[in-house]
Design an enzyme around this catalytic site. Structure first.
Site, mmCIF file in Angstrom:
data_model
loop_
_atom_site.group_PDB
_atom_site.id
_atom_site.type_symbol
_atom_site.label_atom_id
_atom_site.label_comp_id
_atom_site.label_asym_id
_atom_site.label_seq_id
_atom_site.Cartn_x
_atom_site.Cartn_y
_atom_site.Cartn_z
ATOM 1 N N GLU A 1 -42.591 21.982 65.171
ATOM 2 C CA GLU A 1 -43.123 23.327 65.733
ATOM 3 C C GLU A 1 -42.246 23.775 67.191
ATOM 4 O O GLU A 1 -41.955 24.681 67.300
ATOM 5 C CB GLU A 1 -44.619 22.951 65.875
ATOM 6 N N GLN B 1 -50.697 26.842 58.490
ATOM 7 C CA GLN B 1 -51.087 25.740 58.923
ATOM 8 C C GLN B 1 -52.518 26.104 59.972
ATOM 9 O O GLN B 1 -52.614 27.050 60.461
ATOM 10 C CB GLN B 1 -49.940 25.274 60.006
ATOM 11 N N GLY B 2 -53.044 24.956 60.098
ATOM 12 C CA GLY B 2 -54.304 25.035 60.813
ATOM 13 C C GLY B 2 -54.318 23.737 61.931
ATOM 14 O O GLY B 2 -54.915 22.655 61.453
ATOM 15 N N TYR B 3 -54.004 24.142 63.049
ATOM 16 C CA TYR B 3 -54.170 23.021 64.090
ATOM 17 C C TYR B 3 -55.145 23.404 65.063
ATOM 18 O O TYR B 3 -55.963 22.855 65.405
ATOM 19 C CB TYR B 3 -52.472 22.679 64.651
ATOM 20 N N SER B 4 -54.420 24.242 66.012
ATOM 21 C CA SER B 4 -55.254 24.704 67.145
ATOM 22 C C SER B 4 -56.640 25.127 66.892
ATOM 23 O O SER B 4 -56.835 25.666 65.871
ATOM 24 C CB SER B 4 -54.596 25.693 68.050
ATOM 25 N N GLU C 1 -46.365 23.325 80.897
ATOM 26 C CA GLU C 1 -46.760 22.379 81.615
ATOM 27 C C GLU C 1 -46.693 21.104 80.853
ATOM 28 O O GLU C 1 -46.504 19.952 81.449
ATOM 29 C CB GLU C 1 -48.276 22.602 82.041
#
Lengths: 394, 379, 394, 379
Positions: free
Chosen positions: C247, C130-133, C379
């Site tokens: 996730e 996967q490529g998210y961040s 957070e």
């Protein structure tokens, strides 16, 4: 012998001759002298001591002589304080007039205001109270709504104040009021008025810990002469900031004073948990007690360091918020720990089935919860540290 | 197995919620306190509760009970915790009824249990002698003679001790304080000769008393359960009480939390609701987690009681310890987040904090139960 | 016997006959089968088991048969899971294609995309990542900048992704890219492409705990055919939200799995601190250990309760954020406690002077710090609870 | 009495700040680590430090020292903590030099102290034998015979043990492990027959070793201080080391905090710096308080050492415990607040966490010192 040394010698002699022996012992709260129109002296020696100090004008040693002060230099004032400390002389007069209003009048008052108000404060003839907070204006003090309308030759005051300490015993009040409703901080003024003015009502607030000296105070069409405005019209917020700084420091002290009546946690723990082999007989609680005790010591050392830094001119700022925050939180933790040590003996509200110390523990535990609210909540102090010291962005 | 409520339990919970909300809100406790009410509770309302079966929740139908089990009683207690209702639920229903049911003679059961169910009889367990919960430390002495027993000693923190018609007194008949063997229980009339009862005025405005026993004489049939071997049954019933009290504390915690969240939404400072400040949000979310965890332990423990599982002692300590930790956090935060108003007697939130500390000390605090849990788990 | 009961019986028999005995034991991490163009089978039985399950299409039992799935009903899938659980059968194929991409394609993919991509996933022929961040888009994922420019018949992708798990071993990537720079959430699209496309570079990230399967992945003028866009152009954020939810759940599990390799804290404590009289021989640490152990138990019970509520349809929401928050914080605390118990024996980074368990404790302690960051920081979870569950205002 | 620095100490602090920042930044530690450097420190730089007098900070001029006292050394250590500099300051300057000065014979002092001052001699204290600090548990046996002593046993976590030219070995000459009596110290050459030294690769990439003594023979004049009575001097020097290490930890904490605050100001998410989020602000302010408290304890303890006050043991435990608690909080928060980047080896913030846990375990962790403080205070 230089002038200061001569002053010290003279002062010492005077104190030794004039301070009654009973006035050199720790003072129970009920023996505090507050002055006012109906002054109370629980102990006859208090009156002797009060009168002698008033005659010297040493209730306010550093104020100018023209306003009833002692006219001492800074150095002489310090020496007087040191010599009183050496003999453990009691404070002759407790007064919000001295500690809070006086400095404001000296800085912002007109010559007429100074002449009218300062001497009676110095002589303890009038007892003052403060009117800052309102039901809707706590942490956000500047949102206060108590209105002072300009009626030509007087202001007409309407509104409500809370947490007006000792208002039910006070003769006059110094009070933050709104004189402009179209703006926030820049619409606040600082007024003085007599608590016997028609339309002023006050009643003490019952706290979760029992009765208190805090009051609610109500103003309904209270007429205040215009010459009782201190500072500029709409310039009251600057005065408020100065006063709050002072209050913050006071409350951190009160927190410590409240705690001070109770023996150290570890002594309470030993008494109620036992101490076989000299160790508190509950190892988990012992660990909590020692951690707390160590934090107390570290906190005391930090106060000492801050004082030294302040004297040396290297103070880094933020200290008062840190002390207010940490001191009051630490005091709350102290009483939670004590409650755990004392067990069911700490649960008494009143009555003969508990001894006085135990009843006081319970009340003081409850009262301690207010320490982190009054005089700026812990949350406000943390905000201040983040902003002023750490310079974190808004 | 299930940690959910069945339909019957849900109905009971909803009904008790309404009942306590209407009949015994916090203002009722305040009225008892300010009126210096001598009994400290409302006996008429107690009879009404009894009519609805709540006094007999744990008791079988033989004695007029409804036999809803601990999970049912837990719901009543949780809801009573929401309004801090002063009732004899703990003293009579949670402690005394199961003790008599468990170890009472047939005659004792017949005399006592139906009268509990009807709301006519209030019992109290006289157990504690020191400021911290340690059942085995019982020293109050019961001396056997030809006519029965003579009791001498003192008890403290006896819940409902000043209003109880009868007392179950834990005594030492052999051994020394600290021994688990040598404990025996006696039924003593509230007005017995030589018994002095002094009500204590506690911070939670609920009901407890100190008792002194000065040559209090009881008949042989006052013995409740076996001589010298009371500890087992006592601990079992105490575990039920710990769990039931944890349910009450859960209710108090949920209510104090709910009120605080509501306050955060309406109280404005700096032109916005204070609940929009992230630091308060995060602290509120932390409390939510602690409440959820406590709720799970209470439900599991109540279930285990009804299933008579062997891990009840562990779960009792788990539920009581979590409830103690949770309620201390929640009530402290509730007062702080209410600000100045939270410090006033006029505002009700302070009542939760006052009740919390008493409940924390009742039947062992968090420290007691952490130690016990570790010991039960073998470390 | 009804149809489901017959299915259960048949399944049980098939599993008993076809699942090698070694595949019914706990699986070491290195024996996991991930498939792909260069599949690895550390244990020969893994291949037998993998091949048999693929032949049954039981790697994806509930997917439709036309896309290579087993075509089982929900009830049948559950039964298969239960029966595999009963025998403790290993998962035959680990795959982000199955767990993450598959559900997205089934919901958003065109018939052609489903036909092209789902069967190879089912058969484990291609390994996906996967490529998210991105370096600048962590908690604020939607601020991602990796650009996919419309070049008429293809997209041209430029940018950088981080935390692309196993990207260095993957054949294809599913990737969030920016297709509109004038808006935030509404300018994101979901692209698939081959990792061997020119311009794709990837390298594993060294963590504070050592090497990792996380990668940084760079795209320089990567040409992606237009039919590899999934869902609507600029409609990628909806897909992203679905994936993130998943996730989050995974990472809470990973946190527990990481912890799972180490014995319970109290056993470590007993081993290193001693346990005279059966009690951990440091009463203060014992108290911390039991508190932690009790919270673990309470947390497990809460997961159990949430599962029951979810099944009964009475779930109150916010559970996944609570589990992610509490589980990962709890895991961090666990390792801090373990480090305290193990003392200097827990400080080893590598080498023979420490035993394997001790070295693992140190590495896992460090790795645990990431649990409360990856998959949405603590957070963020607290924000979600405050907003969604407590409905506190923005 | 003063908790402030005098001019000389301020100058020293400023100078060391620049020195460590330029010569031994964290990248230097990383280079030693990644290059698998065998010594784990830079001997040339150590000689430079020695030239500036830092190796002789605690030693009188008789031996070439500059006699700046503990408060001076504390500033050097604090600044070395800011860059996590790997130097023999702890092993040689903080532990060994004062031990030799305190109990060494004239010959030992003459042989060793000037060589320490010049930076030519590195010493290590071989003390620990178990994974948790308990000096009295020493078991390593020293058997007297006509020619001296024979040492058998093992030591662990010997700071700089693999590079030390000489070792000060704490041994048991009488009594049993746990007794404070019966300990004796010996000077042993780093290359002695029968001594095996194995460097341990610790998480902080600093230097320690495990040692085994297999019939290591030493001459009678290797005895350092009195036979059987080493404990008093050892504890006194350990207290100095605890305080000095707390100063190092304070420096690390201040630096990790500074970097975190800077990161909070520049890292943007959701269009604003993350330092504008109130929850992070409050946590940052809490860390600030803990750092301020720790700083006060360190300064008071350093002052007490120089004034040879009787409350040094208490203050040593206070400073070390506070430093341990502070650094655990600060380093954990630092990594969390750095987010994903904080988890990467490339970012330096993780080095602070790694060093922190090693420093926490060195000379007793917070738990050890809380227990000791309570005992010293009589509860």
């Amino acid at each position: 012998m230089n002038a200061l040394e001569r002053f010290r010698a003279k002062t010492r002699t005077w104190l030794e001759e004039n301070c009654p022996l009973s006035m050199r012992t720790p003072m129970p709260e009920e023996e505090r002298v507050w002055g006012g129109r109906q002054p109370k002296f629980e102990n006859p020696d208090s009156k002797i001591w009060f009168d002698r100090m008033v005659a010297q004008a040493w209730t306010v040693p550093a104020w100018p002589k023209e306003y009833g002060g002692g006219g001492l230099s800074r150095e002489e004032s310090i020496i007087l304080g040191e010599e009183m400390g050496r003999l453990k002389c009691r404070v002759p007069l407790f007064s919000f007039g001295i500690s809070m209003l006086g400095p404001v009048l000296l800085k912002y008052g007109t010559p007429e205001q100074k002449a009218k108000h300062l001497p009676p404060i110095a002589r303890g003839e009038l007892r003052w109270c403060q009117g800052y907070s309102e039901p809707g204006a706590g942490s956000d003090l500047a949102s206060l709504k108590t209105r002072a309308e300009d009626k030509g030759n007087h202001y007409l005051v309407n509104g409500q104040k809370v947490w007006t300490s000792y208002a039910h015993l006070a003769d006059w009040i110094f009070c933050l009021v709104r004189t402009d409703t179209t703006t926030k901080h820049a619409g606040i003024s600082f007024l003085l008025f007599d608590m016997t003015t028609p339309g002023v009502e006050t009643r003490p607030i019952a706290l979760i810990s029992g009765g208190s000296f805090f009051c609610e105070t109500f103003f309904e069409d209270v007429i205040v002469p215009k010459d009782q405005l201190v500072g500029k019209l709409n310039g009251g917020w600057d005065i408020a900031k100065q006063l709050l700084q002072h209050e913050r420091g006071m409350i951190a002290q009160i927190g410590r004073a409240i705690g001070g009546k109770v023996p150290p946690v570890y002594k309470v723990a030993k008494k109620y948990l036992g101490d076989e082999n000299g160790k508190i007989d509950d190892p988990a609680l012992r660990d909590a007690v020692v951690q707390h005790t160590m934090n107390d010591r570290a906190f005391d050392l930090t106060i000492k360091r801050a004082a030294q830094e302040s004297e040396a001119g290297t103070a880094s700022g933020g200290a008062s918020s840190m002390f207010k925050f940490y001191g009051t939180e630490q005091n709350k933790k102290k009483f939670e720990l004590i409650m755990k040590c004392v067990g069911t003996n700490g649960l008494g509200w009143e009555g003969d089935e508990f001894d006085d110390d135990e009843l006081m523990i319970c009340r003081t535990w409850l009262r301690s919860k207010g320490n982190s609210i009054e005089g700026g909540t812990s949350e406000i102090q943390l905000n201040v540290i983040a902003k002023r010291v750490l310079e974190l962005p808004d | 197995m299930s940690l959910l409520l069945n339909e019957e339990q849900t109905l009971l919970k909803d009904y008790t919620h309404s009942f306590f909300g209407e009949k015994l809100p916090i203002s009722a406790l305040r009225a008892l306190r300010d009126g210096k009410n001598e009994t400290g509770f409302d006996r008429d309302l107690w009879r009404q509760m009894a009519e609805m079966g709540w006094a007999g929740v744990l008791l079988p139908e033989t004695y007029g009970g409804v036999d809803f089990g601990y999970k049912g009683l837990g719901q009543v207690l949780e809801e009573s915790g929401r309004t801090l209702a002063a009732t004899p639920l703990v003293s009579t229903v949670l402690l005394s009824a199961p003790l008599v049911l468990e170890v009472g003679s047939d005659a004792q059961k017949q005399n006592i249990l139906p009268a509990i169910v009807s709301g006519d009889l209030i019992l109290a367990l006289a157990l504690e002698e020191t400021p911290r919960h340690t059942p085995a430390n019982t020293a109050l002495h019961a001396e056997a003679d030809s006519d029965g027993y003579i009791l001498n000693g003192a008890k403290t923190f006896v819940l409902d001790g000043h209003i109880a018609d009868q007392l179950i007194v834990v005594t030492r008949t052999s051994g020394a304080p600290g021994d688990v063997d040598g404990l025996s229980m006696f039924l003593v009339d509230g007005g017995a000769n030589g018994l002095t009862r002094k009500r204590t005025t506690l911070v939670d405005s609920r009901n407890a008393a100190n008792l002194t026993f000065n040559n209090v004489r009881v008949e042989p049939d006052a013995l409740l359960g076996p001589v010298d071997r009371a500890y087992g049954a006592l601990e079992a019933v105490l575990d039920g009480a710990r769990i039931g009290l944890a349910a009450e504390m859960l209710g108090s915690g949920l209510e104090a939390f709910k009120r605080t969240i509501e306050y955060l939404k309406i109280r404005e400072q700096f032109g916005v609701p204070i609940g929009s400040f992230q630091a308060l949000k995060h602290r509120a979310a932390l409390m939510f987690c602690e409440l959820e965890l406590t709720k799970s332990t209470v439900l599991e423990a109540l279930t285990a009681l009804d299933e008579k599982r062997s891990d009840v002692p562990q779960l009792a300590s788990l539920a009581k310890a979590k409830a103690c930790e949770m309620i201390e956090l929640v009530t402290n935060e509730a007062v702080q987040m209410h600000g100045g108003i939270g410090m006033t007697d006029e505002e009700e939130i302070g009542f939760f904090m006052k009740r919390a500390r008493v409940a924390q000390q009742t039947f062992g605090d968090a420290g007691f139960h952490r130690d016990r849990y570790a010991t039960l788990m073998g470390f």
